[in-house]
Scaffold this active site. Structure first.
Site, mmCIF file in Angstrom:
data_model
loop_
_atom_site.group_PDB
_atom_site.id
_atom_site.type_symbol
_atom_site.label_atom_id
_atom_site.label_comp_id
_atom_site.label_asym_id
_atom_site.label_seq_id
_atom_site.Cartn_x
_atom_site.Cartn_y
_atom_site.Cartn_z
ATOM 1 N N HIS A 178 0.581 -1.448 0.000
ATOM 2 C CA HIS A 178 -0.263 0.229 0.225
ATOM 3 C C HIS A 178 0.615 0.992 -0.016
ATOM 4 C CE1 HIS A 178 -3.860 -1.879 0.647
ATOM 5 N NE2 HIS A 178 -3.235 -2.309 1.177
ATOM 6 N N HIS A 199 0.863 -9.040 -1.497
ATOM 7 C CA HIS A 199 0.766 -8.932 -2.257
ATOM 8 C C HIS A 199 1.447 -7.595 -4.206
ATOM 9 C CE1 HIS A 199 -1.651 -5.088 -1.009
ATOM 10 N NE2 HIS A 199 -2.907 -5.748 -0.470
ATOM 11 N N GLY A 231 -5.972 -15.369 -9.757
ATOM 12 C CA GLY A 231 -6.595 -15.686 -11.224
ATOM 13 C C GLY A 231 -7.541 -14.222 -11.726
ATOM 14 N N HIS A 233 -6.794 -11.297 -9.492
ATOM 15 C CA HIS A 233 -6.072 -9.716 -8.872
ATOM 16 C C HIS A 233 -4.720 -9.916 -9.558
ATOM 17 C CE1 HIS A 233 -7.736 -9.950 -4.980
ATOM 18 N NE2 HIS A 233 -7.769 -9.240 -4.952
ATOM 19 N N ASP A 256 -5.376 -13.387 1.079
ATOM 20 C CA ASP A 256 -6.127 -12.429 1.088
ATOM 21 C C ASP A 256 -7.762 -12.400 0.804
ATOM 22 O OD1 ASP A 256 -6.388 -9.896 1.595
ATOM 23 O OD2 ASP A 256 -5.334 -8.585 -0.085
#
Ligand code: GN1
Ligand code: MG
Length: 737
Positions: A178, A199, A231, A233, A256
């Protein structure tokens, strides 16, 4: 909460890394791995494939539950059914209190184990907040973070003020995410100790060939990278690219997953904001992707379908994440590792899940019982005026009489509000309606006093039907609901300041009720602390010997006989008018004082069921009995039981400090006697219950009441030896005021 505990078991004929093997599991651990042998005795798995249980270091929830609900049973159970055997519940960008509730919540769960927490925000960048709530974003705060127990991982944006210092000193695995940071900032963060990207590609700048950003820095420094391989993200080619760049030792598959995982499409709450799940894609109302609705096992299978070899995909969801967070016993099938195993059928479906040596059955008994209890508690709780939607309950193991639960409701803004729900023991309290009338009067009186002090106060909720402050279920069970005060309690405490604080709290309680007219109160348990009468009853019970246990307690009976006169003295003084009747608490165990979680200042006193006219020395004495003992109330090893005079002094300083003005000379002179009397009285009460078949006090094992009685008598004996010293301390304290 685990049902099945096989101390020893051999899982026979499993395919482990392509080799037919027998795996021995003992006390939750793998203790041997040998080539499969036809002579082995054990359950035969016919060459099915075995892999380690999955480790998810980034999941917000599933099955309708979110980590921020501060409640894990449902999440843990659903994860277990889906192959995740341990995880880091991941918190959202919310206020400190909400995150603190999560880290303080009970981790006793029947499924996937909790290895600690992952804090995702609030130390993140506004620009890349994704589905995080911008309202709570802030710069890293080392002190705040360090006060949160068991944070194993934290996602931060390294460009924020104070980040580098935070990374060096926070003590958790730092993952960059982030974030809007550029390459150089990320390199500096990694050099300061950051070890991972959160991520990867999602919620951070992508790669530009002259401006490689966080991902370029991760390549350069070969750190860990999390990837959501659902599949949705990441494009499959990007998943492959990460794999080829970082390899199975550095790439970590995460889910997540969010509360909508395992549910149908619809609108859900996420970090205090609404999100919509459509065709399994979760988005905020602005269209940002809001976590996945995929299980980790599904992400692993997806990764395999994108072209990653099976064994590597498994490693990336097992050993690699375990290594990253230092969970050396997780995510591997090795001698010494925890027996967390998945056994697969030919289609790669989960056939068996084992956690800590126990198979998680489709029909997990512990979970089933929990769900039944939950249904019932939800029904009762919804009869009272509450805000929000019921999400969870938890049994609070406190008190020997009533049954107490914490119940949690989710508010519209996503925060959780708790209440206390109690079932009153009507065997002990024959007239609970009168208790509630007493409590109503007392709490109203106390509230008028504490309002000025700005302290929390107890209050009871009313039912939605008849506006009473209790609910009688089927004419039998008596329920009530009160406010939950965020606090801590202590059964024992070596710190003398806290004991002094407890003394002040009980002293203050008595003082606050000194202008309360005792005639307005019902005697909820008549003769509750009429020690003389308690002893009379005891000797009647001994004479009757209905359970044929008297033969076992001759020594104890002798002790009571010897001290009958002494223990009856205060009652005689009361009857002779030599001691004044006051409004007292009558159950002053120090775990009935709620303390502030950080300052340990006393906040309020709970358990008002026995507030009645009584003696000041009983309140003093009962607290001393409990808090100044060197052992717990039911210590079986009597050599550990004695009175700690330093603790006694500390409590006396607090209590007498707050009451001295009102106390008479006779009261002061009988403070120590009060402690001795109430200790003998409680021993007699426990023993009476033992002799009549354990109907009054809840017991945890056969003979528990006898153990309790012996412990109280041992303590009383020590007090008798120290009586002069105890009296001197009271005089000291009084003269010091
Ligand atoms: C009972 O339920 P709890 O723990 O608050 C008992 C007290 C005893 C105490 C001993 C109504 O209190 O009198 O001192 O156990 N309460 C009642 O642990 O009998
Ligand atoms: Mg009580």
């Amino acid at each position: 909460m685990r049902d099945f505990w096989f101390a020893f078991m051999i899982l026979k004929n499993l395919t482990l890394n392509g080799v037919l093997s027998d795996i021995t599991v003992e006390n939750g651990k793998i203790t041997a791995i040998t080539p499969a042998s036809p002579d082995t005795e054990g359950e035969n798995f016919d060459a099915m494939v075995v892999i380690p249980g999955l480790v998810d270091i980034h999941t917000h929830g599933c099955a309708g539950y979110d980590t921020m609900d501060a409640h894990f049973e449902e999440i843990s159970n659903y994860l277990a059914q889906n192959g995740t055997t341990s995880f880091l519940p991941t918190t959202m960008t919310m206020d400190y209190e909400s995150i603190r509730r999560v880290t303080d919540a009970s981790r006793e769960v029947s499924g996937a184990q909790i290895l600690g927490f992952h804090m995702e925000g609030p130390y993140i960048a506004e620009k890349y907040k994704g589905a995080q709530n911008g309202k709570f974003i802030k710069d890293p705060d080392l002190e705040e973070f360090k006060s949160l127990p068991d944070m194993k991982m934290v996602t931060i944006a390294p460009e924020l003020t104070g980040s580098m210092d935070f990374i060096k000193h926070c003590g958790a695995v730092v993952s960059l995410g982030h974030t809007a940071a550029d390459y150089d900032t990320c390199i500096a963060a990694i050099e300061a100790g950051a070890m991972c990207l959160t991520h990867t590609f999602n919620a951070m700048p992508g790669i530009h060939h002259r401006n490689p950003g966080p991902i370029g820095a991760a390549v350069q420094k070969n750190i860990y990278v999390q990837a959501i391989t659902d599949g949705l993200h990441l494009h499959p080619s990007i998943v492959l690219m990460l794999y080829k760049t970082f390899g199975p030792e550095r790439m970590v598959i995460i889910s997540d997953s969010i509360r909508a995982t395992g549910l149908t499409d619809g609108i859900y709450e996420f970090g205090g904001q609404p999100i919509e799940v459509k065709n399994s894609v979760a988005r905020t109302m602005d269209g940002a992707i809001a976590g996945s609705t995929s299980t980790l096992w599904n992400c692993v299978k997806q990764a395999i379908s994108f072209g990653i070899p099976f064994a590597d995909a498994v490693t990336m969801a097992t050993r690699t994440p375990a290594d990253l967070i230092g969970a050396k016993n997780k995510g591997r099938i090795e001698v010494g590792a925890d027996a967390d195993l998945l056994i697969l059928d030919e289609e790669m479906n989960l056939s068996h899940v084992m956690i800590g040596g126990n198979f998680i059955h489709q029909e997990n008994e512990a979970h089933k019982r929990y769900m039944e209890e939950k249904k019932k508690i939800k029904e009762i709780a919804s009869i009272f005026h509450t805000n929000g939607e019921f999400i969870a309950h938890e049994l609070i193991n406190r008190g020997n009489i009533n049954t107490t639960y914490r119940v949690d409701f989710r508010q519209e803004d996503g925060t959780v509000k708790s209440y206390i729900l109690q079932r009153v023991n009507t065997y002990v309290f024959k007239n609970p309606v009168q208790i509630m009338e007493n409590i109503d009067l007392v709490t109203t009186h106390l509230r008028s006093k504490v309002r000025r002090l700005n302290k929390p106060a107890l209050h009871f909720y009313h039912t939605i039907y008849d506006n009473k402050n209790y609910y009688i279920e089927n004419g039998t069970a008596f329920w009530r609901m009160e406010n939950y005060i965020n606090s801590v309690t202590f059964d024992s405490r070596d710190d003398l300041d806290t004991l002094r604080g407890a003394g002040e709290a009980f002293g203050e309680f008595q003082t606050q009720l000194s202008d309360f007219d005792a005639a307005r109160l019902y005697a909820t348990i008549p003769d509750f602390h009429n020690t003389a009468k308690r002893l009379d009853t005891f000797f009647e019970v001994v004479a009757q010997d209905e359970c044929k246990r008297v033969g076992l307690v001759q020594e104890e009976i002798e002790f009571v006989k010897q001290h009958r006169a002494l223990a009856s003295q205060m009652q005689q003084m009361l009857e002779a008018g030599d001691l004044p009747l006051r409004v007292t608490h009558n159950d002053t165990k120090t775990n009935n004082v709620l303390f502030d979680r950080t300052t340990y200042a006393p906040l309020t006193i709970i358990d008002l069921d026995t507030v009645m006219p009584g003696l000041a020395m009983h309140d003093f004495g009962d607290a001393v009995r409990f808090a100044a003992s060197t052992a717990v109330e039911d210590e079986a090893d009597l050599s550990k039981v004695s009175l700690d005079l330093e603790k006694y002094r500390a409590f006396a300083q607090g209590f007498i400090g707050k009451t001295a003005d009102a106390l008479t000379a006779n009261e002061i002179n009988t403070m120590a006697l009060g402690a001795i009397t109430i200790t003998i009285e409680l021993g007699v009460r426990f023993l009476t219950d033992y002799l009549t078949g354990d109907k009054y006090f809840k017991t945890n094992y056969e003979g528990h009441n006898l153990v309790r009685a012996r412990c109280q008598f041992a303590l009383a004996k020590d007090m008798l030896k120290k009586r002069e010293e105890m009296e001197r301390i009271v005089r000291d304290v009084v003269s010091g005021i």
